[in-house]
Design a protein around this motif. Structure first.
Motif, PDB file in Angstrom:
ATOM      1  N   SER A  58       7.155  -1.387  10.069  1.00 29.84           N
ATOM      2  CA  SER A  58       6.636  -0.138   9.508  1.00 29.84           C
ATOM      3  C   SER A  58       7.769   0.789   9.075  1.00 29.84           C
ATOM      4  O   SER A  58       8.664   1.110   9.849  1.00 29.84           O
ATOM      5  N   THR A 110      -1.878   7.229   6.745  1.00 33.67           N
ATOM      6  CA  THR A 110      -1.510   8.627   6.882  1.00 33.67           C
ATOM      7  C   THR A 110      -2.514   9.348   7.782  1.00 33.67           C
ATOM      8  O   THR A 110      -3.461   8.747   8.304  1.00 33.67           O
ATOM      9  N   LEU A 153       2.947   7.589   6.815  1.00 32.24           N
ATOM     10  CA  LEU A 153       3.284   8.819   6.099  1.00 32.24           C
ATOM     11  C   LEU A 153       2.597  10.007   6.774  1.00 32.24           C
ATOM     12  O   LEU A 153       1.403   9.933   7.079  1.00 32.24           O
ATOM     13  N   LYS A 196       8.359   3.325  -2.466  1.00 28.69           N
ATOM     14  CA  LYS A 196       8.708   2.884  -1.122  1.00 28.69           C
ATOM     15  C   LYS A 196       7.639   1.963  -0.542  1.00 28.69           C
ATOM     16  O   LYS A 196       7.936   1.020   0.203  1.00 28.69           O
ATOM     17  N   ALA A 197       6.373   2.237  -0.894  1.00 29.00           N
ATOM     18  CA  ALA A 197       5.285   1.435  -0.343  1.00 29.00           C
ATOM     19  C   ALA A 197       5.202   0.054  -0.988  1.00 29.00           C
ATOM     20  O   ALA A 197       4.914  -0.938  -0.325  1.00 29.00           O
ATOM     21  N   LYS A 231       2.626  -2.529   0.178  1.00 25.58           N
ATOM     22  CA  LYS A 231       2.222  -2.296   1.569  1.00 25.58           C
ATOM     23  C   LYS A 231       1.000  -1.380   1.625  1.00 25.58           C
ATOM     24  O   LYS A 231       0.771  -0.574   0.725  1.00 25.58           O
ATOM     25  N   ILE A 283       6.567   7.753  -3.109  1.00 29.13           N
ATOM     26  CA  ILE A 283       5.736   7.047  -2.136  1.00 29.13           C
ATOM     27  C   ILE A 283       5.372   5.656  -2.651  1.00 29.13           C
ATOM     28  O   ILE A 283       5.476   4.660  -1.936  1.00 29.13           O
ATOM     29  N   LYS A 284       4.956   5.584  -3.917  1.00 26.09           N
ATOM     30  CA  LYS A 284       4.579   4.290  -4.501  1.00 26.09           C
ATOM     31  C   LYS A 284       5.758   3.325  -4.493  1.00 26.09           C
ATOM     32  O   LYS A 284       5.609   2.133  -4.202  1.00 26.09           O
ATOM     33  N   ILE A 340      -0.670   1.943   3.096  1.00 27.20           N
ATOM     34  CA  ILE A 340      -0.141   3.254   3.491  1.00 27.20           C
ATOM     35  C   ILE A 340      -1.120   3.860   4.483  1.00 27.20           C
ATOM     36  O   ILE A 340      -2.309   3.988   4.193  1.00 27.20           O
ATOM     37  N   LYS A 360       3.689  -2.148   6.632  1.00 29.77           N
ATOM     38  CA  LYS A 360       2.976  -0.954   6.197  1.00 29.77           C
ATOM     39  C   LYS A 360       3.912   0.242   6.129  1.00 29.77           C
ATOM     40  O   LYS A 360       5.022   0.234   6.674  1.00 29.77           O
ATOM     41  N   LEU A 361       3.448   1.281   5.440  1.00 32.03           N
ATOM     42  CA  LEU A 361       4.187   2.538   5.344  1.00 32.03           C
ATOM     43  C   LEU A 361       3.383   3.616   6.050  1.00 32.03           C
ATOM     44  O   LEU A 361       2.213   3.842   5.743  1.00 32.03           O
ATOM     45  N   GLN A 383      -5.052   0.981  -1.239  1.00 30.12           N
ATOM     46  CA  GLN A 383      -3.784   0.970  -0.513  1.00 30.12           C
ATOM     47  C   GLN A 383      -3.703   2.088   0.522  1.00 30.12           C
ATOM     48  O   GLN A 383      -3.001   1.964   1.530  1.00 30.12           O
TER      49      GLN A 383
END
Length: 341
Positions: free
Chosen positions: A263, A293, A245, A285-286, A289, A282-283, A291, A242-243, A309
């Motif tokens: 992560s 936040t 943020l 890097k994710a 995954k 963001i898209k 996201i 996962k990311l 997502q």
């Protein structure tokens, strides 16, 4: 004091002098404060950001909204509208600002308004046919043109105002003596297992007045994360790639709570206005995954990232102890004020 702060210290003395003169003029009635005939509770801090005002306001909403008609009034930091705005179905984070829009999304039974001129904002709220019975002022400890009936001062456990300096040498908006205006002092973001001895030591450092109560709270994380369409137990995604943020003042606890080996993290400035380029980054890097936040970032990112997502992790303010005493203090103030109207 580090070298950089030593260089800025003379400017802090000047800034402190200016704020002290302003407070003196308000204290003596030379500069006028406006009082209102409804209970007005101001929540704020002496330092710049990161003390947990939003979960504290939400705590008050939960405490009071079953008994009274509630309105929140904020400045609406970084909003793209001007003047007085009352939230409605067409509102979004750009119109209200992220924190007020978060209130509006989570508590549809209250009124949420923004206005940099708090006197005008309260006047506008009270002029409505469905006028609120209680107004919660967000981040208004230094907004002395309004004379609130009750002041809640927040200070973070790891960044007490008693240990800080005035801007720009430190993070205080005014001298720590400004804490004398508070009715209640809440030490936020404490360890959940804070002992009585540790609490006593913090009280000693803060040196509250004899009429001031000091309470201790911690951040309680939800057991689930939420998207627009579904929710997932944290246990379900503990080992999922996962990311994470965050665009908040102090994101480290958020990351630490969710951090796992797989992560990745992305950090933005507090109240960050996400650009089209930010969204693409963001898209990228994710990828596929999920996201996760903060709630404040979620209301700004909703509609810009795929809803299947994007998830947020809600938080709330909980008391280490003496919750009933805090609730009683607030309810007594509100009950007495409404009874005297």
């Amino acid at each position: 004091m580090n070298f950089f702060r030593k260089i800025l210290f003379p400017f802090a003395i000047l800034y402190g002098f200016i704020t002290a003169i302003r407070n003196f003029l308000f204290d003596k009635g030379i500069l006028k404060s406006v009082a209102f005939d409804v209970p007005v509770i101001a929540v704020g801090n002496l330092s710049v950001g990161g003390t947990g005002k939003t979960p504290q306001i939400e705590y008050l909403i939960r405490l009071l909204s079953d008994h009274y008609k509630i309105a929140t009034l904020s400045r609406g930091y970084k909003r793209k509208s001007e003047g007085f705005v009352l939230a409605n179905a067409t509102s979004n984070a750009e119109i209200l600002g992220d924190e007020p829009y978060q209130f509006y999304q989570k508590f549809p039974n209250i009124q949420v308004a923004v206005d940099a001129n708090r006197v005008n904002g309260i006047t506008q709220l009270l002029s409505q046919k469905n006028a609120p019975e209680i107004i919660l002022l967000d981040d208004a400890f230094q907004h002395r043109k309004v004379k609130a009936g009750f002041y809640i001062l927040l200070t973070a456990y790891n960044d007490l105002y008693s240990d800080d300096l005035i801007l720009p040498a430190g993070n205080l908006r005014e001298s720590s003596s400004g804490a004398e205006r508070a009715d209640v002092i809440v030490v936020t973001k404490c360890p959940q297992d804070l002992t009585s001895e540790q609490q006593a030591e913090i009280r000693f450092r803060l040196k509250p007045k004899s009429n001031q109560q000091v309470f201790f709270t911690f951040i309680e994380y939800d057991s689930r994360v939420y998207s627009e369409t579904k929710q997932l137990l944290l246990a379900e995604i503990e080992t999922v790639d996962k990311l994470l943020l965050a665009g908040i003042a102090k994101p480290e606890p958020f990351f630490a709570y969710l951090q796992a080996a797989k992560s990745g993290t992305m950090v933005f400035s507090d109240h960050h206005d996400f650009t089209a380029q930010d969204i693409e980054t963001i898209k990228e890097k994710a990828k596929d995954k999920i996201i996760i936040t903060t709630e404040k970032d979620f209301v700004r990112l909703k509609g810009k990232l795929p809803k299947e997502q994007l998830f947020c992790l809600p938080i709330k303010s909980s008391f280490v102890n003496n919750k009933a005493d805090f609730d009683k203090t607030i309810m007594n103030y509100v009950g007495t004020s409404t009874g005297n109207r």
